[in-house]
Write a protein that holds these residues in place. Sequence first.
Motif, PDB file in Angstrom:
ATOM      1  N   ILE A   1     -16.446   1.840   4.878  1.00  0.00           N
ATOM      2  CA  ILE A   1     -16.354   3.141   5.535  1.00  0.00           C
ATOM      3  C   ILE A   1     -15.149   3.877   4.948  1.00  0.00           C
ATOM      4  O   ILE A   1     -14.030   3.370   5.006  1.00  0.00           O
ATOM      5  CB  ILE A   1     -16.186   2.988   7.053  1.00  0.00           C
ATOM      6  N   PRO A   2     -15.327   5.048   4.367  1.00  0.00           N
ATOM      7  CA  PRO A   2     -14.201   5.743   3.724  1.00  0.00           C
ATOM      8  C   PRO A   2     -13.086   6.063   4.723  1.00  0.00           C
ATOM      9  O   PRO A   2     -13.317   6.130   5.938  1.00  0.00           O
ATOM     10  CB  PRO A   2     -14.840   7.031   3.180  1.00  0.00           C
ATOM     11  N   PRO A   3     -11.869   6.267   4.215  1.00  0.00           N
ATOM     12  CA  PRO A   3     -10.745   6.615   5.096  1.00  0.00           C
ATOM     13  C   PRO A   3     -11.023   7.906   5.860  1.00  0.00           C
ATOM     14  O   PRO A   3     -11.757   8.782   5.393  1.00  0.00           O
ATOM     15  CB  PRO A   3      -9.580   6.794   4.116  1.00  0.00           C
ATOM     16  N   ASN A   4     -10.410   8.021   7.044  1.00  0.00           N
ATOM     17  CA  ASN A   4     -10.595   9.208   7.873  1.00  0.00           C
ATOM     18  C   ASN A   4      -9.883  10.426   7.303  1.00  0.00           C
ATOM     19  O   ASN A   4     -10.483  11.472   7.103  1.00  0.00           O
ATOM     20  CB  ASN A   4     -10.083   8.940   9.294  1.00  0.00           C
ATOM     21  N   ASP A   5      -8.571  10.283   7.075  1.00  0.00           N
ATOM     22  CA  ASP A   5      -7.807  11.461   6.648  1.00  0.00           C
ATOM     23  C   ASP A   5      -6.695  11.137   5.659  1.00  0.00           C
ATOM     24  O   ASP A   5      -5.738  11.880   5.517  1.00  0.00           O
ATOM     25  CB  ASP A   5      -7.218  12.190   7.866  1.00  0.00           C
ATOM     26  N   THR A   6      -6.815  10.010   4.984  1.00  0.00           N
ATOM     27  CA  THR A   6      -5.855   9.652   3.941  1.00  0.00           C
ATOM     28  C   THR A   6      -6.621   9.193   2.700  1.00  0.00           C
ATOM     29  O   THR A   6      -7.841   8.999   2.743  1.00  0.00           O
ATOM     30  CB  THR A   6      -4.908   8.525   4.403  1.00  0.00           C
ATOM     31  N   GLU A   7      -5.881   8.985   1.629  1.00  0.00           N
ATOM     32  CA  GLU A   7      -6.531   8.575   0.386  1.00  0.00           C
ATOM     33  C   GLU A   7      -6.919   7.104   0.398  1.00  0.00           C
ATOM     34  O   GLU A   7      -7.916   6.705  -0.189  1.00  0.00           O
ATOM     35  CB  GLU A   7      -5.593   8.866  -0.795  1.00  0.00           C
ATOM     36  N   HIS A   8      -6.094   6.281   1.072  1.00  0.00           N
ATOM     37  CA  HIS A   8      -6.335   4.842   1.093  1.00  0.00           C
ATOM     38  C   HIS A   8      -6.395   4.326   2.526  1.00  0.00           C
ATOM     39  O   HIS A   8      -5.683   4.800   3.407  1.00  0.00           O
ATOM     40  CB  HIS A   8      -5.219   4.088   0.342  1.00  0.00           C
ATOM     41  N   LYS A   9      -7.230   3.314   2.707  1.00  0.00           N
ATOM     42  CA  LYS A   9      -7.291   2.593   3.981  1.00  0.00           C
ATOM     43  C   LYS A   9      -6.562   1.265   3.784  1.00  0.00           C
ATOM     44  O   LYS A   9      -6.841   0.537   2.830  1.00  0.00           O
ATOM     45  CB  LYS A   9      -8.752   2.376   4.388  1.00  0.00           C
ATOM     46  N   ILE A  10      -5.633   0.963   4.674  1.00  0.00           N
ATOM     47  CA  ILE A  10      -4.785  -0.229   4.525  1.00  0.00           C
ATOM     48  C   ILE A  10      -5.093  -1.209   5.648  1.00  0.00           C
ATOM     49  O   ILE A  10      -4.963  -0.876   6.839  1.00  0.00           O
ATOM     50  CB  ILE A  10      -3.276   0.140   4.577  1.00  0.00           C
ATOM     51  N   TYR A  11      -5.464  -2.430   5.288  1.00  0.00           N
ATOM     52  CA  TYR A  11      -5.651  -3.508   6.258  1.00  0.00           C
ATOM     53  C   TYR A  11      -4.427  -4.426   6.194  1.00  0.00           C
ATOM     54  O   TYR A  11      -4.112  -4.969   5.127  1.00  0.00           O
ATOM     55  CB  TYR A  11      -6.903  -4.317   5.944  1.00  0.00           C
ATOM     56  N   VAL A  12      -3.753  -4.605   7.330  1.00  0.00           N
ATOM     57  CA  VAL A  12      -2.564  -5.455   7.404  1.00  0.00           C
ATOM     58  C   VAL A  12      -2.903  -6.676   8.244  1.00  0.00           C
ATOM     59  O   VAL A  12      -3.204  -6.549   9.444  1.00  0.00           O
ATOM     60  CB  VAL A  12      -1.367  -4.702   8.027  1.00  0.00           C
ATOM     61  N   ILE A  13      -2.878  -7.847   7.632  1.00  0.00           N
ATOM     62  CA  ILE A  13      -3.164  -9.090   8.357  1.00  0.00           C
ATOM     63  C   ILE A  13      -1.833  -9.729   8.717  1.00  0.00           C
ATOM     64  O   ILE A  13      -1.099 -10.217   7.850  1.00  0.00           O
ATOM     65  CB  ILE A  13      -4.041 -10.043   7.524  1.00  0.00           C
ATOM     66  N   VAL A  14      -1.497  -9.689   9.998  1.00  0.00           N
ATOM     67  CA  VAL A  14      -0.213 -10.185  10.501  1.00  0.00           C
ATOM     68  C   VAL A  14      -0.356 -11.669  10.849  1.00  0.00           C
ATOM     69  O   VAL A  14      -1.287 -12.070  11.545  1.00  0.00           O
ATOM     70  CB  VAL A  14       0.213  -9.391  11.756  1.00  0.00           C
ATOM     71  N   GLY A  15       0.586 -12.486  10.348  1.00  0.00           N
ATOM     72  CA  GLY A  15       0.468 -13.926  10.565  1.00  0.00           C
ATOM     73  C   GLY A  15      -0.686 -14.492   9.769  1.00  0.00           C
ATOM     74  O   GLY A  15      -1.489 -15.288  10.275  1.00  0.00           O
ATOM     75  N   ALA A  16      -0.767 -14.091   8.494  1.00  0.00           N
ATOM     76  CA  ALA A  16      -1.908 -14.495   7.658  1.00  0.00           C
ATOM     77  C   ALA A  16      -2.026 -16.007   7.532  1.00  0.00           C
ATOM     78  O   ALA A  16      -3.124 -16.526   7.283  1.00  0.00           O
ATOM     79  CB  ALA A  16      -1.781 -13.856   6.276  1.00  0.00           C
TER      80      ALA A  16
END
Length: 343
Positions: free
Chosen positions: A108-123
């Motif tokens: 699914i493309p980003p809403n209002d930015t150029e990139h979508k960032i997924y942050v996995i906390v405690g990977a």
Amino acid sequence: MEQTSFFSSLCGNERLKSLLGTDIREGRAAHAFILEGPEGTGKRTAAREIAAAVNCENGSSGTLPCGQCLPCRKIARGTAPDLIFIDSDGKATISVDAIREMRSTLYIPPNDTEHKIYVIVGAEKMTTQAQNALLLSLEEPPPFVMFLLLTTDVGALLPTIRSRAPVLRMQQFSADVTLSYIRTHLPEGIRRPSEEELRSAASLAGGSIGQAFRLLRGDESVAAMQEDRRLAEAIAAQLAAGNALDGVRLVVNAPKKREDLRRALTLALAAMRDVLAVKKAEDAQFLFYADSEKPLALARQMTPAKILGATDALTAAIRELDGNAAVNLILTTLLLSGAPRRA
């Protein structure tokens, strides 16, 4: 020539900021990074700064991220829909279902930015199945997606994951550097502490600015942290001397709650790194000890190979603790088998 500044909200980490900031500005940053460091060393701050930098509308200006454009402001406020955090939600692990749910939104493309960032906390908490599911996305992600894996232990991630994402190690700081930073960067909502409270927080934090702020906010008990430090110092001394009776006492009296023991083992790891540092140079900067007296005394009892073996043993103990191994077995192996010597 305009002065370039990268990731101004992140303390220290100058090499990381320079290399990564330049790559982002020139459009050649990797699509995934692993940020490794103990709790409170700025991994979340770094993740937000990276997310803002890759989406900054003023990327060619002297400061990256600029902090002024709409994407930068949204990310700073925590209202950016394209910065997505995934964690264990209070559970012991991050399940394969959580990663599958993430993957269902990947294209699914980003809403209002150029990139979508997924942050996995405690990977490091991802199950093997979850890591394998993530691997499918790391291999060929959409061009607008970036992954940031935040972990206290990169060794807990599969080699196939590590091979697809550069590891950025977060810097830890001496008590003096921590004190200087927290004096001038108190977050909103923290009452102005006394100089004695500031010094105490910097000393107890074990190289972690985030930990110092938690102490000042009252999120962590000073008395509990002092107890953690006493246990960590005793563990470091036992790894150096290998006294069987002292080892038994430590096993019997050590905390049985995993989170308490993990904090102490993490501090003991910082202590052992101080011992290695003073072995190399007597004017070393310390993460755990206040001065050179105690680490020097331990360094005299240990060869470099034994010190490295002790750090390996502590790292393995923390990893086993995270993997739900029996607490008493972990402590017995660590404290009564003697610190192994690295070949």
